[in-house]
Scaffold this motif. Structure first.
Motif, PDB file in Angstrom:
ATOM      1  N   GLU A  98       0.837  -1.198   0.000  1.00  0.00           N
ATOM      2  CA  GLU A  98       0.000   0.000   0.000  1.00  0.00           C
ATOM      3  C   GLU A  98       0.874   1.252   0.000  1.00  0.00           C
ATOM      4  OE1 GLU A  98      -2.743  -0.155   3.249  1.00  0.00           O
ATOM      5  OE2 GLU A  98      -3.935  -1.760   2.322  1.00  0.00           O
ATOM      6  N   THR A  99       0.489   2.210  -0.840  1.00  0.00           N
ATOM      7  CA  THR A  99       1.198   3.488  -0.931  1.00  0.00           C
ATOM      8  C   THR A  99       0.199   4.617  -0.768  1.00  0.00           C
ATOM      9  OG1 THR A  99       2.860   2.564  -2.432  1.00  0.00           O
ATOM     10  CG2 THR A  99       2.668   4.962  -2.354  1.00  0.00           C
ATOM     11  N   HIS A 100       0.471   5.535   0.162  1.00  0.00           N
ATOM     12  CA  HIS A 100      -0.425   6.654   0.432  1.00  0.00           C
ATOM     13  C   HIS A 100       0.356   7.968   0.410  1.00  0.00           C
ATOM     14  CE1 HIS A 100      -4.045   4.397   1.783  1.00  0.00           C
ATOM     15  NE2 HIS A 100      -3.139   3.466   2.001  1.00  0.00           N
TER      16      HIS A 100
ATOM     17  N   GLN B  67      -6.207   2.122  -7.214  1.00  0.00           N
ATOM     18  CA  GLN B  67      -5.637   3.454  -7.109  1.00  0.00           C
ATOM     19  C   GLN B  67      -6.752   4.485  -7.156  1.00  0.00           C
ATOM     20  OE1 GLN B  67      -3.139   4.535 -10.477  1.00  0.00           O
ATOM     21  NE2 GLN B  67      -4.050   2.917 -11.713  1.00  0.00           N
ATOM     22  N   GLY B  68      -6.539   5.590  -6.471  1.00  0.00           N
ATOM     23  CA  GLY B  68      -7.592   6.589  -6.456  1.00  0.00           C
ATOM     24  C   GLY B  68      -7.228   7.823  -5.657  1.00  0.00           C
ATOM     25  N   LYS B  69      -8.213   8.714  -5.526  1.00  0.00           N
ATOM     26  CA  LYS B  69      -8.056   9.970  -4.795  1.00  0.00           C
ATOM     27  C   LYS B  69      -9.266  10.161  -3.886  1.00  0.00           C
ATOM     28  CE  LYS B  69      -5.599  12.261  -8.622  1.00  0.00           C
ATOM     29  NZ  LYS B  69      -5.602  13.443  -9.537  1.00  0.00           N
TER      30      LYS B  69
ATOM     31  N   PHE C  32      -3.949   7.204  -3.171  1.00  0.00           N
ATOM     32  CA  PHE C  32      -3.521   5.876  -2.728  1.00  0.00           C
ATOM     33  C   PHE C  32      -3.345   4.965  -3.932  1.00  0.00           C
ATOM     34  CE2 PHE C  32      -8.110   6.292  -2.507  1.00  0.00           C
ATOM     35  CZ  PHE C  32      -8.576   5.189  -3.203  1.00  0.00           C
ATOM     36  N   LYS C  33      -2.446   4.013  -3.762  1.00  0.00           N
ATOM     37  CA  LYS C  33      -2.217   2.998  -4.787  1.00  0.00           C
ATOM     38  C   LYS C  33      -1.844   1.717  -4.063  1.00  0.00           C
ATOM     39  CE  LYS C  33       0.225   1.976  -9.088  1.00  0.00           C
ATOM     40  NZ  LYS C  33       1.187   2.457 -10.107  1.00  0.00           N
ATOM     41  N   ASN C  34      -2.707   0.722  -4.126  1.00  0.00           N
ATOM     42  CA  ASN C  34      -2.525  -0.524  -3.390  1.00  0.00           C
ATOM     43  C   ASN C  34      -2.480  -1.709  -4.356  1.00  0.00           C
ATOM     44  OD1 ASN C  34      -2.850   1.178  -1.175  1.00  0.00           O
ATOM     45  ND2 ASN C  34      -5.023   0.666  -0.968  1.00  0.00           N
ATOM     46  N   LEU C  35      -1.671  -2.687  -4.018  1.00  0.00           N
ATOM     47  CA  LEU C  35      -1.542  -3.887  -4.837  1.00  0.00           C
ATOM     48  C   LEU C  35      -1.661  -5.115  -3.951  1.00  0.00           C
ATOM     49  CD1 LEU C  35      -0.876  -5.247  -7.555  1.00  0.00           C
ATOM     50  CD2 LEU C  35       1.554  -5.071  -6.945  1.00  0.00           C
TER      51      LEU C  35
END
Length: 247
Positions: A44-46, A225-227, A237-240
């Motif tokens: 997860e990336t925030h 991914q989204g805002k 955020f961008k989660n895998l």
């Protein structure tokens, strides 16, 4: 005229069923009774734009070994990973807490992993509130596939302080010859008014890759991914999430 009547009669049956109907029928056969062992990885990336100073992008990841069988679901996290999560949550009183890893482990709950390892029941629930939009011949990973487009309208909870202006999901599914989904892309948009004068907006794009293992529809890969922007918060955020079966 007689031939037109005969054609209409046959098109009323399964021969002329659309992609949505075929997908529902295929999913109903995937009951998930078999055992599945897999490695589950989440990343997860925030980025928080409302933080001062700017916070992010911050990335955290974890890997678990999971087993789902008729007896239940087992999730095994590495001891070192659990210790790091505990350490980051036990900073001195008054210091700024950093809990990204512990929050990630908490979000990777048994119900969530159980759904990813046996996705057909959850997808059937979503398809029950979907409207068929269109379909056409296409390809997926170089092989023939049917591309089915749907529109979903999620059910909303009644809240006097929240006025939903938009809540829609547009979805595309690539189906194999048997009607089982191979992949999907969804775009979810939420716009709302909070307490009359405040606004909230969230857009999310999700990409899924599916596979059938032991009579289960497994989410092999899910990229999100989204805002999100609302009172006191603005972030991206961008989660895998990946599930690698052990065959």
């Amino acid at each position: 005229m007689k031939y037109l009547v005969i054609a209409a009669f046959f098109c009323a049956g399964p021969v002329c069923a659309n992609g949505l109907d075929d997908m529902k029928a295929a999913l109903a056969l995937l009951q998930g009774q078999g055992t599945l062992r897999a490695a589950y990885e989440v990343r997860e990336t925030h980025t928080e734009f409302d933080a001062k100073p700017l916070k992010g992008p911050e990335t955290v990841m974890a890997v678990a070994q999971v087993v789902d069988d008729p007896a239940g679901l087992e999730i095994r996290w590495d001891r070192g990973l659990l210790k790091r999560a505990a350490d980051e949550s036990s900073v001195a009183k008054g210091a700024k807490r950093k809990q990204a890893l512990s929050q990630l482990l908490g979000a990777s709950s048994a119900p969530r992993l159980a759904v990813a390892m046996n996705y057909a029941p959850r997808l059937l629930q979503s398809l029950s509130i979907s409207q068929f939009k269109s379909e056409r011949a296409d390809t997926y990973q170089g092989k023939p596939a049917r591309l089915v487009e749907l529109v979903m309208a999620p059910q909303e909870e009644v809240n006097q302080n929240v006025s939903i202006k938009e809540n829609t999901i547009e979805a595309r599914f690539w189906l194999g010859a048997d009607g089982v989904p191979l992949a999907a892309v969804t775009n979810h948009t939420i716009r709302a008014k909070l307490m009359v004068f405040m606004s909230y907006e969230k857009t999310t794009k999700e990409e899924f890759t599916f596979g059938v293992v032991n009579n289960r529809l497994v989410v092999l890969k899910r990229e999100m991914q989204g805002k999100e922007k609302g009172p006191g918060t603005e972030n991206e955020f961008k989660n895998l999430y990946t599930m690698t079966p052990k065959l």
